[in-house]
Design an enzyme around this catalytic site. Structure first.
Site, PDB file in Angstrom:
ATOM      1  N   GLY A   1     -11.750   8.105  -5.205  1.00 51.25           N
ATOM      2  CA  GLY A   1     -11.829   6.649  -5.375  1.00 51.25           C
ATOM      3  C   GLY A   1     -12.009   5.933  -4.042  1.00 51.25           C
TER       4      GLY A   1
ATOM      5  N   ALA B   1      -9.573  13.537  -2.707  1.00 52.40           N
ATOM      6  CA  ALA B   1      -9.923  13.790  -4.121  1.00 52.40           C
ATOM      7  C   ALA B   1      -9.022  12.988  -5.069  1.00 52.40           C
ATOM      8  CB  ALA B   1      -9.790  15.287  -4.403  1.00 52.40           C
ATOM      9  N   PRO B   2      -9.539  12.597  -6.229  1.00 58.37           N
ATOM     10  CA  PRO B   2     -10.907  12.824  -6.730  1.00 58.37           C
ATOM     11  C   PRO B   2     -11.977  11.948  -6.065  1.00 58.37           C
ATOM     12  CG  PRO B   2      -9.647  11.540  -8.305  1.00 58.37           C
ATOM     13  CD  PRO B   2      -8.685  11.919  -7.226  1.00 58.37           C
TER      14      PRO B   2
ATOM     15  N   ASP C   1      -4.322   8.965   1.830  1.00 56.39           N
ATOM     16  CA  ASP C   1      -3.587   8.624   0.604  1.00 56.39           C
ATOM     17  C   ASP C   1      -3.144   9.939  -0.039  1.00 56.39           C
ATOM     18  OD1 ASP C   1      -2.708   7.175  -1.693  1.00 56.39           O
ATOM     19  OD2 ASP C   1      -4.654   7.442  -2.657  1.00 56.39           O
TER      20      ASP C   1
ATOM     21  N   LYS D   1       4.489   7.399   0.794  1.00 57.71           N
ATOM     22  CA  LYS D   1       5.223   7.652  -0.450  1.00 57.71           C
ATOM     23  C   LYS D   1       6.709   7.427  -0.190  1.00 57.71           C
ATOM     24  CE  LYS D   1       4.711   9.479  -4.574  1.00 57.71           C
ATOM     25  NZ  LYS D   1       3.858   8.777  -5.520  1.00 57.71           N
TER      26      LYS D   1
HETATM   27  C1  LIG Z   1      -3.234  10.650  -4.602  1.00 60.27           C
HETATM   28  S1  LIG Z   1      -4.520  11.807  -4.353  1.00 60.27           S
HETATM   29  C2  LIG Z   1      -5.696  10.868  -3.475  1.00 60.27           C
HETATM   30  C3  LIG Z   1      -6.457   9.917  -4.328  1.00 60.27           C
HETATM   31  C4  LIG Z   1      -7.645   9.336  -3.595  1.00 60.27           C
HETATM   32  N1  LIG Z   1      -7.241   8.368  -2.571  1.00 60.27           N
HETATM   33  C5  LIG Z   1      -8.621   8.646  -4.542  1.00 60.27           C
HETATM   34  O1  LIG Z   1      -8.908   7.466  -4.338  1.00 60.27           O
HETATM   35  O2  LIG Z   1      -9.131   9.287  -5.466  1.00 60.27           O
HETATM   36  C6  LIG Z   1      -3.827  12.848  -3.111  1.00 60.27           C
HETATM   37  C7  LIG Z   1      -4.771  13.960  -2.648  1.00 60.27           C
HETATM   38  O3  LIG Z   1      -4.249  14.502  -1.425  1.00 60.27           O
HETATM   39  C8  LIG Z   1      -4.641  15.851  -1.360  1.00 60.27           C
HETATM   40  N2  LIG Z   1      -3.856  16.550  -0.341  1.00 60.27           N
HETATM   41  C9  LIG Z   1      -2.536  16.835  -0.342  1.00 60.27           C
HETATM   42  N3  LIG Z   1      -2.226  17.534   0.754  1.00 60.27           N
HETATM   43  C10 LIG Z   1      -3.361  17.680   1.490  1.00 60.27           C
HETATM   44  C11 LIG Z   1      -3.684  18.307   2.722  1.00 60.27           C
HETATM   45  N4  LIG Z   1      -2.763  18.947   3.437  1.00 60.27           N
HETATM   46  N5  LIG Z   1      -4.939  18.256   3.158  1.00 60.27           N
HETATM   47  C12 LIG Z   1      -5.899  17.623   2.454  1.00 60.27           C
HETATM   48  N6  LIG Z   1      -5.654  17.024   1.275  1.00 60.27           N
HETATM   49  C13 LIG Z   1      -4.403  17.062   0.797  1.00 60.27           C
HETATM   50  C14 LIG Z   1      -4.395  16.347  -2.781  1.00 60.27           C
HETATM   51  O4  LIG Z   1      -5.174  17.511  -3.034  1.00 60.27           O
HETATM   52  C15 LIG Z   1      -4.848  15.152  -3.623  1.00 60.27           C
HETATM   53  O5  LIG Z   1      -6.181  15.313  -4.065  1.00 60.27           O
END
Ligand SMILES: C[S@@+](CC[C@H](N)C(=O)[O-])C[C@H]1O[C@@H](n2cnc3c(N)ncnc32)[C@H](O)[C@@H]1O
Length: 338
Positions: free
Chosen positions: A212, A209-210, A265, A295
């Site tokens: 991309g 999410a969101p 990501d 990160k």
């Molecule tokens: C930086 S955003 C990703 C952006 C995405 N690549 C895009 O293009 O829109 C990081 C996402 O990782 C998700 N996230 C963090 N920990 C997670 C987990 N344990 N399982 C699934 N999603 C996770 C968060 O909810 C967040 O939406």
């Protein structure tokens, strides 16, 4: 002996310099633009530096250009004339090639000409030399860097310079309705690693999410399983090739060998990300590709990266680790499942 300009993402030049110091040993640096651009000098000749970098490309070095010629700047029309002469004398190597001209300048340089004016002068000389001025997909690049009082000029192929963008600053056009800026990271990874996502059939996007990254993979024609407890952008839900698991990735069970691409990501602590990716890796077929951001949360990114790579090597061959232009406090990994 050879002289060069190196460029890294803002704030990451010290790490690029550290990597170069380890690679080239006897090396002296000078800062050109704080935290971002520096020059260096080494006893190694031009070819030896290029081959050392080609063999062990530094993660944080975004762009490099040799300094073949230096012109002291007067701030007058002579500067442009001299630049034209330098290119004319370097002559024969540009003949018959598509050549791009890249111009960068430090703030406060006395060089008064715009990039367009400078390029017009150099392009005219290139035409005289039988070279074809090119914006896209050049075979050669003339790189010009204006410091406060000097023009530093060098040339090379896009592979040698590590990028076909000035200073490695890759710009993509923002699209109407683009789901997130994060999409640029995956687009850049596709180009930088020479991948063609369209050749894969099914992808797993962890932390989607969101959306991309998911949107790019859907546009490339893949079936995508997107995992995230957060909401995906509603525009994606219309794709029949999308499976959206609105869950924490550690609660998901996936059939083995069901994907040929895994992307992740998550902006998480690097070690937690490793643990999660290693738990999910069985879902990726052998020989499948993974593109993952790491990160850099701690003070010692080089050490963090070493630890992450050594863990991921349990299941993956490391194809490349690179800080891309669109990476902020992170790097991108390209992995292949063993
Ligand atoms: C930086 S955003 C990703 C952006 C995405 N690549 C895009 O293009 O829109 C990081 C996402 O990782 C998700 N996230 C963090 N920990 C997670 C987990 N344990 N399982 C699934 N999603 C996770 C968060 O909810 C967040 O939406």
């Amino acid at each position: 002996m050879s002289r060069w300009i190196g460029t890294a993402n803002k704030g990451f030049a010290p790490y690029a310099m550290e990597e170069l110091r380890r690679l080239l040993h006897d090396i002296k640096f000078q800062q050109l633009s704080s935290g971002e651009v520096f020059s260096f000098e080494t006893e190694l000749n031009h070819g030896a530096v290029l081959s050392a970098i080609a063999q062990h490309e530094p993660i944080f070095l975004r762009h490099i250009q040799p300094i073949e010629r230096t012109i002291p700047l007067s701030g007058m029309a002579d500067d442009l004339q001299e630049l034209g002469d330098v290119v004319r004398h370097a002559g024969s190597q540009f003949a018959g090639k598509r050549t791009a001209v890249h111009i960068r300048r430090v703030e406060g340089t006395v060089f008064p000409y715009s990039a367009a004016d400078t390029k017009a002068v150099v392009d005219a000389v290139l035409l005289e030399l039988g070279s074809e001025p090119a914006l896209k997909q050049p075979e050669w690049i003339i790189s010009i860097y204006a410091t406060r009082d000097q023009l530093l000029i060098g040339w090379g192929t896009p592979q040698e310079l590590l990028s076909d963008w000035p200073g490695g600053a890759v710009r993509f056009q923002r699209e109407d309705g683009q789901v997130s800026r994060a999409k640029f990271k995956l687009l850049e990874a596709e180009r930088a690693f020479g991948l063609d996502f369209a050749q894969y059939r099914s992808a797993l996007d962890v932390g989607a999410a969101p959306g991309g990254w998911t949107s790019l993979l859907l546009e490339r024609g893949l079936a995508v399983t997107a995992i995230d407890p957060a909401e995906l952008h509603p525009s994606l839900l219309a794709y029949p090739r999308l499976t959206y698991l609105k869950k924490n990735a550690s609660d998901v069970k996936l059939a083995p060998d069901s994907f040929d691409l895994l992307v992740c990501d998550m902006s998480w602590s690097p070690m937690q990300m490793c643990k999660l990716v290693l738990e999910l890796q069985a879902a990726l077929r052998s020989g499948g590709i993974a593109v993952i951001t790491v990160k850099l949360m701690h003070r010692k990114p080089l050490q963090t990266i070493r630890e992450v790579l050594s863990r991921l090597q349990e299941a993956f061959v490391i194809r490349k680790a690179k800080q891309l232009f669109h990476n902020r406090d992170e790097i991108t990994l390209w992995l292949e499942k063993k």
